[in-house]
Design an enzyme around this catalytic site. Structure first.
Site, PDB file in Angstrom:
ATOM      1  N   CYS A 109       0.842  -1.205   0.000  1.00  0.00           N
ATOM      2  CA  CYS A 109       0.000   0.000   0.000  1.00  0.00           C
ATOM      3  C   CYS A 109       0.868   1.241   0.000  1.00  0.00           C
ATOM      4  CB  CYS A 109      -0.904   0.025   1.222  1.00  0.00           C
ATOM      5  SG  CYS A 109       0.045   0.164   2.732  1.00  0.00           S
TER       6      CYS A 109
ATOM      7  N   CYS B 224       2.912   1.834   3.231  1.00  0.00           N
ATOM      8  CA  CYS B 224       4.191   1.122   3.335  1.00  0.00           C
ATOM      9  C   CYS B 224       5.241   1.865   2.524  1.00  0.00           C
ATOM     10  CB  CYS B 224       4.079  -0.285   2.778  1.00  0.00           C
ATOM     11  SG  CYS B 224       2.539  -1.104   3.120  1.00  0.00           S
TER      12      CYS B 224
ATOM     13  N   ASP C   3      45.620 -15.350 -33.097  1.00  0.00           N
ATOM     14  CA  ASP C   3      46.636 -15.914 -32.225  1.00  0.00           C
ATOM     15  C   ASP C   3      46.552 -17.433 -32.352  1.00  0.00           C
ATOM     16  OD1 ASP C   3      48.512 -16.053 -30.110  1.00  0.00           O
ATOM     17  OD2 ASP C   3      46.861 -16.532 -28.759  1.00  0.00           O
TER      18      ASP C   3
ATOM     19  N   ASP D  60      42.937 -14.225 -27.097  1.00  0.00           N
ATOM     20  CA  ASP D  60      42.304 -14.191 -25.783  1.00  0.00           C
ATOM     21  C   ASP D  60      42.408 -12.774 -25.229  1.00  0.00           C
ATOM     22  OD1 ASP D  60      44.469 -13.851 -23.858  1.00  0.00           O
ATOM     23  OD2 ASP D  60      45.123 -15.839 -24.490  1.00  0.00           O
TER      24      ASP D  60
ATOM     25  N   ASP E  78      46.442 -11.021 -25.360  1.00  0.00           N
ATOM     26  CA  ASP E  78      46.403 -10.331 -26.639  1.00  0.00           C
ATOM     27  C   ASP E  78      45.731  -8.964 -26.552  1.00  0.00           C
ATOM     28  OD1 ASP E  78      47.690 -12.352 -28.074  1.00  0.00           O
ATOM     29  OD2 ASP E  78      45.839 -13.518 -28.143  1.00  0.00           O
TER      30      ASP E  78
END
Lengths: 120, 771
Positions: free
Chosen positions: B3, B6, B455, B657, B661
């Site tokens: 409500c 609250c 790579d 990666d 890299d």
């Protein structure tokens, strides 16, 4: 040519001039706001539409959206990679830091509504 | 919270909290937005402050934020759609009624100052509809023209106020901001048509006395509003689908997790799981949070996150990802990353950021959109003037209709939607395939690629050294392969070298029991030695054995042959005599060769960039089908090589990666990080490949190219539509073909131009991976 034709031609030219003046020139340099937290009202346009802020300092922009037009449902800061959905009737905060002095545009999702962030 | 009371309690508790500047609690959404001073308080303290009021509170993770935001958006969009559809239907019915009512008016006016009917729609109405209506409803023609006009005027006002109001209010507020958009065009166009009609209805004599037909356009106003609303409704529904992938990802998040607490299994909400909690996972369940398997074995379907269609086997020590589906076995696992750090959350966040980005190709559209509406208004005025001056008959009527048609046909929306909708659909599609593209710019550059540098380790190869060959010295100190492996693996178990790990794993897979090692020593860069079951054993490179006085001549030929294949030979001596060789290599991924061939078919040059020695690099390149190799380069060397390629006009992608890299990924035009599911955030990368194989590179390139094609089609269509449509509406075809567009036909074109752009973007959802 008749008088009425001359009147229409003159009126038409004046209207074209006015349209271009009103949308392209008159709106520029309007209200600008400065600060580190700025509330921008979104109501089929941004007000203020020009914001000044310090470069390098974090800036909080609070978008307060009033309208329900789907045109303005998003705000985009292309230079900052920010696209944010703005719920109607809510305040949505965007935090950005302008990296260096310059002009940064922001716009609605379809780039019809526009604003400028000027970092100094 | 149920409500408003609250809500205000929680809100005031937050507002009173030290360091809080402002707090707003939303009852509907069940969330709070707090502005606070980070120096004075923390997020956790704020959560505690809410909990002290007796209500629950958690920090929103990125995916739940995205999820609630998406829900709010969907709700707003659904409401908009229902509203638009209702208004479109009602005004459509009103439009049909208005059209019937206005037919007698047209017939009455036809005898007056009209020229030939140039608009195809009007011609059809006059020639086909009128005789039919006369026979069906002759009474309609008996009603006084003035009465009909007033009735139509009232109907139009009703439709404008009820269904079309937002066009006028939005246009008006935009006007205040010195800006103009689609609403401005519609408002001015329909507003002018209505005003003219109203004046003609109220003071027809004023028009007649000046030789102007007191025509009315009520039915046009209503039908334009109805058609544009219908177009907006369709567009709203289509736009919803562009976010389908994001919605799908956000919905993967399970609500609860079964956690082991004090020896009991209890179900708790995912938000309350703590790191290191033990989670119990049964077959068929969705993995609630990220973690590491503690016990049990299972196969997990990770397709929703990585695009990998085969289930992935998981055993002790493997990672499981929240949102994936456990298929076969029961597993207990330890929760690791949670909330906004979780893999799913990071993917959702990355996608949201991507969808907020803009592609450079859009710049022109942005520029045009910014000046579009005032320019169209100027054209409309010029159209009016031109018709008024040049028309051979009924100048006022024709000038007016053409100007209104120009305003109505112009469609700035299609331009605004052309690129963003394609980016939305395509990044979403990519995520479904395990290809996370970080934005429109990356998408555009990936579409322009000419060269892919990659790579070796972990990209082309598995990235995990494996024993590939075992060579035994006949009649040597190790009687058989098992004995050789047992001694070597026992020794290597004490080392943490990657090669040692390969040997130990190989022995374990073969079920070989390992023995204890005494007096173990390691010589950095060369090898190991120790005593096993009373026998001295040494394993290492050639120098290591020679240093121990072992004669390696018997092994040299085999060693060189294996080294020529890119493998690393490990010499083993037992009791001071050569016993055999183990060759270790990092095998290429099963998919690498096919993927590289596909890249070639896409017209891309592939270059292998590796820090490894030339011999190994060449061997791998041969096996993978790569013709260009740059070996022995350090990370800076990779950057230099990329720069060299770029200087030669190549648009280069680097696949590697995210950690080793990173500099090369940043240097490349498009950095593609081969993800292991952990480093999604890989800052330097533009594209993250969730599925760690090279087929994803192929998908990334194909998807980007296809998306660019869609964007170009959209932009072309949006531009050409306006470039052709506006002159036709203005009457450019009239002198030659006698063709004019009525405002009604203009609104039909306008309503469907933006829908068609969104629909074209949605076709990207049909993108299929090749394999």
């Amino acid at each position: 040519m008749t008088t009425s034709e001359w009147i229409v031609i003159a009126g038409g030219l004046a209207s074209i001039a006015w349209v271009n003046w009103y949308f392209f020139m008159a709106g520029r340099g309007a209200a600008t706001v400065q600060g580190s937290e700025i509330v921008i009202t979104v109501d089929n346009g941004y007000s203020p539409a020009t914001i000044r802020a310090l470069a390098g300092a974090p800036l909080r922009l609070v978008f307060d959206r009033k309208d329900t037009s789907s045109c303005s449902e998003e705000v985009v800061f292309p230079d900052f990679g920010v696209r944010k959905f703005l719920p109607t009737g809510e305040r949505t905060t965007i935090e950005i830091t302008p990296p260096k002095p310059g002009k940064y545009e922001f716009m609605c999702g379809m780039s019809m509504l526009r604003g400028t962030l000027i970092a100094e | 919270m149920t409500c408003a009371a609250c809500q205000s309690r929680v809100q005031s508790a937050l507002q009173k909290h030290p360091g809080v500047e402002d707090a707003a609690v939303n009852l509907m959404m069940g969330n709070a937005t707090v502005t606070y001073d980070p120096a004075a308080t923390t997020q956790d303290e704020l959560v505690d402050a809410v909990r002290a009021t007796g209500y629950g509170a958690e920090l929103q993770s990125a995916d739940s934020t995205a999820f609630t935001e998406q829900e709010a958006r969907d709700r707003a969009q659904a409401e908009e759609f229902v509203d638009l559809r209702r208004k479109a239907v009602v005004s459509g019915v009103a439009g049909a009624v208005a059209m019937v009512l206005s037919m007698p008016l047209m017939s009455a006016a036809a005898g007056q100052s009209h020229g030939p009917v140039a608009d195809p729609f009007m011609r059809w109405m006059m020639s086909t509809l009128t005789p039919w209506l006369r026979s069906v409803a002759p009474w309609l023609y008996a009603i006084h023209v003035q009465t009909l006009s007033y009735g139509l005027m009232l109907l139009t006002v009703g439709v404008m106020v009820w269904a079309g109001r937002h066009f006028y209010t939005r246009a008006w507020t935009a006007f205040h901001h010195h800006s103009a958009d689609m609403n401005t065009l519609i408002a001015v166009g329909t507003g002018a048509a209505f005003l003219y009609s109203a004046l003609a209805t109220l003071w027809p004599d004023f028009f007649l006395s000046r030789g102007i037909a007191p025509d009315v356009y009520y039915e046009a106003v209503i039908i334009i509003i109805a058609l544009i609303l219908a177009g907006n409704a369709l567009e709203s529904r289509a736009k919803k689908h562009t976010a389908a992938a994001l919605r799908g990802l956000a919905s993967l998040r399970p609500k609860t997790a079964r956690v082991l607490r004090d020896g009991k299994e209890i179900d708790i909400e995912v938000e309350t799981v703590s790191p290191n909690d033990t989670i119990v996972l049964r077959p068929g369940e969705r993995v609630p949070v990220d973690g590491e398997v503690l016990s049990g074995e299972s196969a997990i379907d990770e397709s929703m996150l990585t695009g990998e269609s085969l289930a992935v086997a998981k055993t002790v020590g493997d990672r499981v990802i929240g949102g994936t589906v456990n298929l076969t076995g029961s597993v207990r696992y330890r929760a690791t990353t949670l909330g906004s750090d979780s893999v799913l959350s990071q993917i959702v966040k990355l996608m949201r950021d991507a969808q907020g980005s803009r592609a450079p190709i859009q710049r022109l559209a942005d520029k045009v959109s910014g000046i579009f509406v005032p320019v169209v208004m100027s054209i409309a005025i010029a159209t009016f003037v031109t018709w008024f001056v040049l028309a051979d008959s009924a100048p006022m009527v024709r000038a007016f209709a053409a100007a209104v048609a120009v305003l109505i046909i112009a469609c700035p929306c299609a331009m605004g939607l052309a690129v963003p909708t394609a980016v939305m659909v395509s990044t979403g599609k990519g995520a479904e395939l395990g290809v996370l593209i970080k934005g429109g710019e990356a998408l555009q550059r990936a579409g322009d690629l000419t060269t892919v540098a990659m790579d070796k380790t972990g990209t082309v190869t598995e990235g995990r050294p494996t024993v590939t060959d075992v060579v035994l010295v006949p009649g040597g100190p190790a009687a058989d392969e098992t004995r050789l492996l047992r001694l070597t693996a026992s020794l290597e178990r004490s080392s943490e070298h990657p090669l040692a790990d390969a040997i130990v794993r190989y022995a374990k897979v073969r079920g070989i029991e390992l023995a204890a090692v005494e007096s173990f020593t390691t010589t950095t860069g060369k090898g190991l030695s120790g005593t096993i079951e009373g026998v001295p054993v040494t394993a290492g490179n050639e120098a290591m054995l020679q240093d121990g006085g072992v004669d390696v001549a018997a092994l040299r030929a085999d060693a060189e042959r294996l080294a020529g294949q890119g493998k690393t030979p490990v010499y083993v001596s037992v009791g001071g005599r050569p016993a055999g060789l183990l060759a270790i290599a990092d095998p290429i991924k099963a998919t690498s060769r096919e993927a590289i061939a596909q890249l070639g078919r896409l017209g891309l040059d592939v270059v292998l960039l590796t820090g490894d020695n030339e011999r190994t690099a060449n061997a791998i390149a041969r096996e993978a089908g790569i013709s260009r190799v740059v070996a022995g380069v350090l990370p800076e060397g990779k950057v230099a090589e990329l720069k060299r390629l770029q200087a030669g006009g190549k648009v280069v992608a680097m696949v590697g990666d995210g950690i080793n890299d990173a500099p090369a990924l940043a240097q490349a035009d498009v950095g593609m990080a081969v993800g292991t599911g952990t480093d999604i955030a890989a800052e330097a990368a533009d594209v993250v490949l969730m599925r760690g194989d090279l087929r994803s590179v192929v998908e990334a390139v194909r998807l980007s190219r296809r998306t660019m094609r869609t964007m170009k089609q959209n932009l072309f269509w949006a531009f050409i539509y306006n470039v052709i449509g506006i002159p036709i509406a203005a009457g450019a075809l009239y002198p030659m073909l006698g063709l004019l567009l009525s405002p009604i036909l203009a609104s039909l074109a306008m309503a469907f131009s933006s829908v068609s752009v969104v629909a074209n973007s949605l076709r990207l959802r049909g993108f299929r991976a090749t394999g």
